[in-house]
Design a protein around this motif. Structure first.
Motif, mmCIF file in Angstrom:
data_model
loop_
_atom_site.group_PDB
_atom_site.id
_atom_site.type_symbol
_atom_site.label_atom_id
_atom_site.label_comp_id
_atom_site.label_asym_id
_atom_site.label_seq_id
_atom_site.Cartn_x
_atom_site.Cartn_y
_atom_site.Cartn_z
ATOM 1 N N HIS A 1 0.831 -1.172 -0.046
ATOM 2 C CA HIS A 1 0.037 0.061 0.067
ATOM 3 C C HIS A 1 0.840 1.257 0.078
ATOM 4 C CE1 HIS A 1 -3.138 -2.864 1.021
ATOM 5 N NE2 HIS A 1 -3.932 -1.940 0.775
ATOM 6 N N GLY A 2 2.124 1.117 0.765
ATOM 7 C CA GLY A 2 2.875 2.463 0.823
ATOM 8 C C GLY A 2 3.435 2.446 -0.699
ATOM 9 N N SER A 3 3.587 1.391 -1.366
ATOM 10 C CA SER A 3 4.049 1.708 -2.684
ATOM 11 C C SER A 3 3.111 2.503 -3.651
ATOM 12 C CB SER A 3 4.431 0.405 -3.324
ATOM 13 O OG SER A 3 5.499 -0.410 -2.595
ATOM 14 N N LEU A 4 2.118 2.266 -3.386
ATOM 15 C CA LEU A 4 0.931 2.961 -4.105
ATOM 16 C C LEU A 4 1.052 4.373 -3.978
ATOM 17 C CD1 LEU A 4 -2.152 0.637 -4.176
ATOM 18 C CD2 LEU A 4 -0.287 0.847 -5.904
ATOM 19 N N LEU A 5 1.092 4.885 -2.636
ATOM 20 C CA LEU A 5 1.454 6.223 -2.068
ATOM 21 C C LEU A 5 2.539 6.896 -2.805
ATOM 22 C CD1 LEU A 5 0.330 5.925 1.696
ATOM 23 C CD2 LEU A 5 -1.033 6.899 -0.369
ATOM 24 N N VAL A 6 3.628 6.334 -2.891
ATOM 25 C CA VAL A 6 4.695 6.606 -3.564
ATOM 26 C C VAL A 6 4.500 7.082 -4.947
ATOM 27 C CG1 VAL A 6 7.019 6.431 -4.270
ATOM 28 C CG2 VAL A 6 6.434 5.611 -1.813
ATOM 29 N N ILE A 7 3.908 6.085 -5.764
ATOM 30 C CA ILE A 7 3.273 6.306 -7.015
ATOM 31 C C ILE A 7 2.656 7.478 -7.293
ATOM 32 C CG2 ILE A 7 2.373 5.161 -9.211
ATOM 33 C CD1 ILE A 7 3.391 2.562 -8.034
ATOM 34 N N LEU A 8 1.761 7.643 -6.493
ATOM 35 C CA LEU A 8 0.734 8.788 -6.269
ATOM 36 C C LEU A 8 1.407 10.009 -6.127
ATOM 37 C CD1 LEU A 8 -2.522 7.597 -4.389
ATOM 38 C CD2 LEU A 8 -2.334 7.975 -6.967
ATOM 39 N N GLY A 9 2.496 10.181 -5.120
ATOM 40 C CA GLY A 9 3.325 11.096 -4.918
ATOM 41 C C GLY A 9 4.334 11.633 -6.186
ATOM 42 N N GLY A 10 4.546 10.442 -6.993
ATOM 43 C CA GLY A 10 5.420 10.656 -8.143
ATOM 44 C C GLY A 10 4.697 11.300 -9.263
ATOM 45 N N PHE B 1 8.740 -5.306 -5.275
ATOM 46 C CA PHE B 1 9.377 -5.944 -4.129
ATOM 47 C C PHE B 1 8.243 -6.273 -3.263
ATOM 48 C CE2 PHE B 1 10.737 -5.500 0.215
ATOM 49 C CZ PHE B 1 11.753 -6.695 0.039
ATOM 50 N N SER B 2 7.119 -5.543 -3.083
ATOM 51 C CA SER B 2 6.089 -6.076 -2.070
ATOM 52 C C SER B 2 5.188 -6.986 -2.675
ATOM 53 C CB SER B 2 5.439 -4.841 -1.841
ATOM 54 O OG SER B 2 4.689 -4.301 -2.762
ATOM 55 N N SER B 3 5.182 -7.170 -3.800
ATOM 56 C CA SER B 3 4.346 -8.151 -4.476
ATOM 57 C C SER B 3 5.083 -9.317 -4.478
ATOM 58 C CB SER B 3 3.948 -7.814 -6.050
ATOM 59 O OG SER B 3 3.354 -6.553 -6.183
ATOM 60 N N LEU B 4 6.283 -9.653 -4.490
ATOM 61 C CA LEU B 4 6.999 -10.864 -4.456
ATOM 62 C C LEU B 4 6.941 -11.271 -2.898
ATOM 63 C CD1 LEU B 4 10.066 -10.012 -6.682
ATOM 64 C CD2 LEU B 4 8.102 -11.826 -6.972
ATOM 65 N N TRP B 5 7.237 -10.212 -2.206
ATOM 66 C CA TRP B 5 7.059 -10.519 -0.559
ATOM 67 C C TRP B 5 5.566 -11.008 -0.097
ATOM 68 C CZ3 TRP B 5 8.319 -6.159 3.713
ATOM 69 C CH2 TRP B 5 8.376 -6.752 4.796
ATOM 70 N N LEU B 6 4.676 -10.543 -0.754
ATOM 71 C CA LEU B 6 3.165 -11.232 -0.569
ATOM 72 C C LEU B 6 3.276 -12.487 -1.053
ATOM 73 C CD1 LEU B 6 0.960 -8.201 -1.461
ATOM 74 C CD2 LEU B 6 1.095 -9.137 0.705
ATOM 75 N N LEU B 7 3.791 -12.985 -2.074
ATOM 76 C CA LEU B 7 3.808 -14.078 -2.744
ATOM 77 C C LEU B 7 4.260 -15.119 -1.849
ATOM 78 C CD1 LEU B 7 3.982 -13.476 -6.417
ATOM 79 C CD2 LEU B 7 1.906 -13.855 -5.375
ATOM 80 N N GLY B 8 5.444 -14.667 -1.281
ATOM 81 C CA GLY B 8 6.376 -15.599 -0.534
ATOM 82 C C GLY B 8 5.935 -15.703 0.988
ATOM 83 N N SER B 9 5.155 -14.617 1.449
ATOM 84 C CA SER B 9 4.827 -14.653 2.970
ATOM 85 C C SER B 9 4.066 -15.908 3.183
ATOM 86 C CB SER B 9 4.148 -13.475 3.435
ATOM 87 O OG SER B 9 3.759 -13.406 4.699
ATOM 88 N N ARG B 10 4.127 -16.551 4.204
ATOM 89 C CA ARG B 10 3.328 -17.855 4.739
ATOM 90 C C ARG B 10 2.104 -17.094 5.363
ATOM 91 N NH1 ARG B 10 5.601 -22.557 4.423
ATOM 92 N NH2 ARG B 10 4.356 -23.497 5.958
ATOM 93 N N ARG B 11 1.996 -15.854 5.713
ATOM 94 C CA ARG B 11 0.999 -15.483 6.530
ATOM 95 C C ARG B 11 -0.139 -15.084 5.677
ATOM 96 N NH1 ARG B 11 2.568 -11.414 10.946
ATOM 97 N NH2 ARG B 11 0.298 -11.635 11.293
ATOM 98 N N GLU B 12 0.212 -14.578 4.285
ATOM 99 C CA GLU B 12 -0.854 -14.204 3.352
ATOM 100 C C GLU B 12 -1.983 -15.213 2.751
ATOM 101 O OE1 GLU B 12 -1.416 -11.055 3.852
ATOM 102 O OE2 GLU B 12 0.314 -10.846 5.338
ATOM 103 N N THR B 13 -2.621 -14.498 1.986
ATOM 104 C CA THR B 13 -3.644 -15.397 1.275
ATOM 105 C C THR B 13 -2.928 -16.351 0.099
ATOM 106 O OG1 THR B 13 -5.122 -13.686 1.589
ATOM 107 C CG2 THR B 13 -5.951 -15.207 0.174
ATOM 108 N N PHE B 14 -2.247 -15.855 -0.611
ATOM 109 C CA PHE B 14 -1.427 -16.570 -1.620
ATOM 110 C C PHE B 14 -0.851 -17.856 -1.313
ATOM 111 C CE2 PHE B 14 1.721 -17.738 -4.777
ATOM 112 C CZ PHE B 14 0.834 -17.705 -5.961
ATOM 113 N N SER B 15 -0.215 -17.759 0.016
ATOM 114 C CA SER B 15 0.740 -18.829 0.185
ATOM 115 C C SER B 15 -0.387 -19.809 0.943
ATOM 116 C CB SER B 15 1.561 -18.329 1.608
ATOM 117 O OG SER B 15 2.116 -19.565 2.175
#
Length: 259
Positions: A76-85, A208-222
């Protein structure tokens, strides 16, 4: 209940924004870039939509306590950075055009917003212009401007075409049009010293955060990957994908040319 409400509000704002951007793409093809910039991209309501999306995003992060879920917070923070850009591009970016004629040295460009002349920190000149046609036809395939630019007292040569831009000291030049007698070339100018860098940083953080989400065992994809149903059907899907790749790799029949 409140958490779900803010999440739904953010999703609605995001869907509306994506719909507006899709409509703007079709309008740009129909009426041109200037029309879209005036009535959509630079309009107050569009900026308000971006602001509402950013506010909803920040509020959703707080309501959902995403600091306990770092991959999601980073995404979500990445989206805010993109909006800031995007906001920096709107506030500090400049767009315009320059007309190059063979034998004349140019040191400025015309800004599109107010038609005022803006100085360039270097010199630019046109050596020649060429239209490239498809073999055996009169249909143009590319337009090429052979230019020279002077930086720190040294002249350098470059080619600007439909698929190749010139970037010098933060100024980006795009092939736009040309004179009918091929003696001159029109280039679009884009100067965005801050917005592009911030936006690209946001995209890197998003990847980076998307890859982190895919690899996190606590999130939905895992959790989906560990589900028994996926384990039973996963091999079937892999087999289907392998079959499609094999089919695409087969040689394609080519008809011989008839003279």
């Amino acid at each position: 209940m409140k958490e779900r409400l803010w999440k739904n509000v953010w999703v609605v704002l995001y869907v509306v924004l994506m719909g507006v951007l899709a409509i703007a793409t079709f309008l740009e093809h129909a009426y041109g870039t200037t029309f879209v910039q005036t009535h959509i991209y630079h309009a107050c309501w569009f900026c308000g939509l971006w602001g509402a999306l950013a506010f909803g995003l920040v509020r959703a992060c707080g309501e959902c306590r995403l600091w306990k879920r770092l991959p999601v917070l980073w995404w979500h923070g990445s989206l805010l950075v993109i909006l800031g850009g995007a906001m920096l591009t709107y506030l500090t970016g400049e767009k315009g055009y320059v007309h190059l004629v063979q034998g004349q040295e140019v040191k400025s460009f015309i800004r599109t917003s107010d038609q005022q002349t803006r100085a360039l920190p270097f010199s630019l000149s046109l050596d020649s212009f060429r239209v490239v046609y498809y073999p055996g036809t009169e249909a143009p395939s590319d337009y090429k401007s052979y230019v020279s630019y002077k930086v720190n007292g040294k002249w350098k040569e470059e080619v600007i075409s439909m698929n190749h831009i010139l970037s010098v000291k933060g100024y980006r030049f795009y092939q736009s049009s040309y004179d009918p007698d091929l003696s001159g070339s029109w280039l679009s100018v884009n100067h965005d010293p801050w917005g592009i860098a911030v936006t690209y940083a946001g995209y890197l953080c998003l990847a980076f955060s998307s890859l982190w989400l895919l690899g996190s065992r606590r999130e939905t994809f895992s959790r989906l990957l560990r589900h028994p149903l996926w384990r039973k059907t996963g091999l079937v899907w892999l087999g289907v994908c392998a079959f499609q790749l094999t089919a695409q790799a087969r040689p394609v029949s080519v008809l011989a040319r008839q003279d």
